[in-house]
Design an enzyme around this catalytic site. Structure first.
Site, short mmCIF file in Angstrom:
data_model
loop_
_atom_site.label_atom_id
_atom_site.label_comp_id
_atom_site.label_asym_id
_atom_site.label_seq_id
_atom_site.Cartn_x
_atom_site.Cartn_y
_atom_site.Cartn_z
N GLU A 192 7.71 3.27 -7.80
CA GLU A 192 7.86 3.15 -9.26
C GLU A 192 9.32 3.28 -9.66
OE1 GLU A 192 5.02 5.90 -11.02
OE2 GLU A 192 3.45 4.41 -10.80
N GLU A 384 -1.37 0.97 -6.38
CA GLU A 384 -1.91 2.16 -7.06
C GLU A 384 -2.74 1.68 -8.24
OE1 GLU A 384 0.55 5.43 -8.31
OE2 GLU A 384 1.85 5.19 -6.57
C1 BG6 Z 1 2.04 7.10 -10.26
C2 BG6 Z 1 2.69 7.77 -9.11
O1 BG6 Z 1 2.84 7.24 -11.38
O2 BG6 Z 1 0.84 7.56 -10.75
C3 BG6 Z 1 1.81 8.75 -8.35
O3 BG6 Z 1 3.28 6.87 -8.22
C4 BG6 Z 1 0.93 9.47 -9.34
O4 BG6 Z 1 2.64 9.59 -7.61
C5 BG6 Z 1 0.04 8.48 -10.04
O5 BG6 Z 1 0.20 10.53 -8.82
C6 BG6 Z 1 -0.89 9.12 -11.05
O6 BG6 Z 1 -0.16 9.94 -11.89
P1 BG6 Z 1 -0.63 11.43 -12.20
O7 BG6 Z 1 0.39 12.00 -13.05
O8 BG6 Z 1 -1.96 11.30 -12.83
O9 BG6 Z 1 -0.73 12.09 -10.85
#
Ligand code: BG6
Length: 486
Positions: A192, A384
């Site tokens: 990211e 993701e």
């Molecule tokens: C992304 C990141 O922003 O979202 C991850 O690359 C992160 O590291 C994921 O865990 C979800 O975000 P959060 O804050 O819900 O864990």
């Protein structure tokens, strides 16, 4: 290309799997020679709608360094993957994973970031993880930098704000490429990368309390150093292991105009450009013109060395990966309601949001995939996507997470539509297949997994793993290559 037949579903060999990050799962923060990382000085957020990301100061770092426990710093304990990796990978294999995305903690390999020689014990851990993946035929997809770096580099150079860090990072990447040559086909450079515009967690640069223009100057300069380091890593990999591929990683923040008012449409376009700026540089190898005006209007002057532009131009990435969780709306005036947590844009009346205010928009994923394919013509990889929710472990050991299945099903359906539209999509690694520490709030109770981990926000629990209903669902999805989503 004109053709009358179009794909009916996911291509053969589509890479189904899941994604995690070292600082959110490994724990074992102070063993086998590991150094302290920037993620391990971040405390849990005060509440769900906040993030602790911006809150790190020199003083809070000093307090954290002096504190030898993991009580206030959940990323020091993760879910103890360090000692459970065999069990966890066996569970991934049981679901049929074709690929597992994880990151390597730089501070395990170079504890202070700038040693001449790597820490053998740190490398030995990742050797064992790769052995285990190979045993099940799961491809590794390795992120080289996922929201952490050796804290010592923050103390010495203010993290990526210092140009010196480029050489340190590329010593780390060279060690990994040489050691894992032939064993790892897919790599990502910076997770990211665009979230470097939010500061410390991505750049390792402390800028809390400075005026906005000064913060932006530090952040975009740090990001320039990352662009160069990423391009150098790309060159290294292509020379060391020509069969391997390397990609960029963007937090895709698709935004829509709040109304058809052309001023809103233009505001949304600018907002979107500021997001795609990162893939523009990494895929096309040049800074896009539209950012010049933005830089000038914010007093940002990027310091470049003579051959930086050449390095960028000669070493674009092989593929583009991105995370996709939500969309927002943008207007030219006051944005209206703020959604909270990471969702910094405006509210969309057509969408529902998660308990953390992240607006759920499966169709937006299809829109993003089509737009990015059209813009770059490079293979895409959704690395993701997932739903953070509060899960209930029943007395009989079950977790009925139909809401997670609904979320994932709807996104996979839209991904399939994009493939039918002609998008070249390499794979899908949902976030995170096993419950882990939240990045933005450091909560344990914000759960994403197919696998439940018995640990609470205070770090109490047996760490025992349980299969949720979604575990069995995803297994079916993979076995049918995305045909059976029921
Ligand atoms: C992304 C990141 O922003 O979202 C991850 O690359 C992160 O590291 C994921 O865990 C979800 O975000 P959060 O804050 O819900 O864990």
């Amino acid at each position: 290309m004109y053709r009358t037949n179009f794909p009916k579903g996911f291509p053969e060999g589509f890479l189904w799997g899941g994604a995690t990050a070292a600082n959110q799962i490994e724990g074992a923060w102070n063993v086998d020679g590991k150094g302290l990382s920037t993620a391990e000085v971040v405390q849990k957020a005060a509440n769900r709608r906040e993030m602790t990301l911006g809150g790190v100061t020199q003083a809070s770092i000093q307090t954290a360094v002096a504190d030898p426990s993991d009580k206030l710093y959940p990323k020091r304990r993760g879910i103890d993957f360090y000692h459970h990796y065999k069990e966890d990978i066996a569970l991934f294999a049981e679901m049929g994973f074709k690929v597992y995305r994880f990151s390597i903690a730089w501070s395990r390999i170079f504890p202070d970031g700038d040693e001449a020689e790597p820490n053998e014990a740190g490398l030995a851990f990742y050797d064992k993880v790769l052995d285990e993946l190979e045993r099940y035929g799961i491809q590794p997809l390795i992120t080289l930098s996922h929201y952490e770096m050796p804290l010592a580099l923050t103390e010495k150079y203010n993290g990526w704000a210092g140009r010196e860090v480029i050489a340190d990072f590329n010593r780390f990447t060279e060690v990994l490429f040489k050691r894992y040559k032939g064993r790892v086909r897919y790599w990502l450079t910076f997770n990211e990368i665009n979230s470097g515009t939010w500061g410390f967690h991505e750049t390792g640069a402390v800028d809390q309390g400075l005026p906005e223009d000064e913060q932006l100057q530090i952040r975009y300069q740090a990001l320039h150093h990352q662009f160069v380091a990423s391009a150098i890593a790309t060159k290294q990999l292509h020379e060391i292991d020509p069969k391997a591929k390397i990609g960029s990683m963007l937090a895709r923040m698709q935004t829509y105009a709040k109304t058809p008012d052309p001023l809103d449409v233009r505001a949304a376009q600018l907002q979107d450009e500021k997001n795609l700026f990162f893939t523009d540089v990494q895929a096309r190898g040049v800074y896009p013109e539209y950012m010049n005006r933005y830089f000038a209007e914010h007093n940002i002057k990027i310091e470049m060395e003579d051959n930086d532009q050449q390095i960028l131009a000669q070493n674009p990435v092989d593929f583009l990966s991105f995370s996709y969780y939500m969309t927002t709306v943008t207007s030219h005036g006051n944005q209206g309601d703020s959604l909270g947590n990471l969702a910094t844009g405006g509210r969309n009346p057509y969408l529902k949001a998660s308990d953390w205010g992240w607006q759920i928009d499966p169709v937006g994923l299809r829109i993003s995939l089509n737009e990015m394919w059209d813009r770059y013509r490079k293979p895409l990889f959704v690395v993701e996507n997932g739903l953070g929710a509060v899960d209930q472990l029943e007395a009989d050991g079950h977790v009925h997470d139909n809401y997670r299945i609904d979320y994932l099903r709807a996104h996979i359906q839209q991904m399939k539509e994009a493939v039918k539209d002609g998008v070249d999509l390499m794979g899908y690694t949902m976030w995170g297949p096993i419950d882990l520490i939240s990045f933005s709030t450091s909560e344990m109770s914000k759960r994403y997994g197919f696998i439940y981990v018995d640990q609470d926000d205070e770090g109490k629990g047996s760490l025992k793993r349980y299969k949720k209903d979604s575990f069995f669902w995803y297994k079916k999805v993979i076995a049918s290559n995305g045909d059976d989503l029921d």
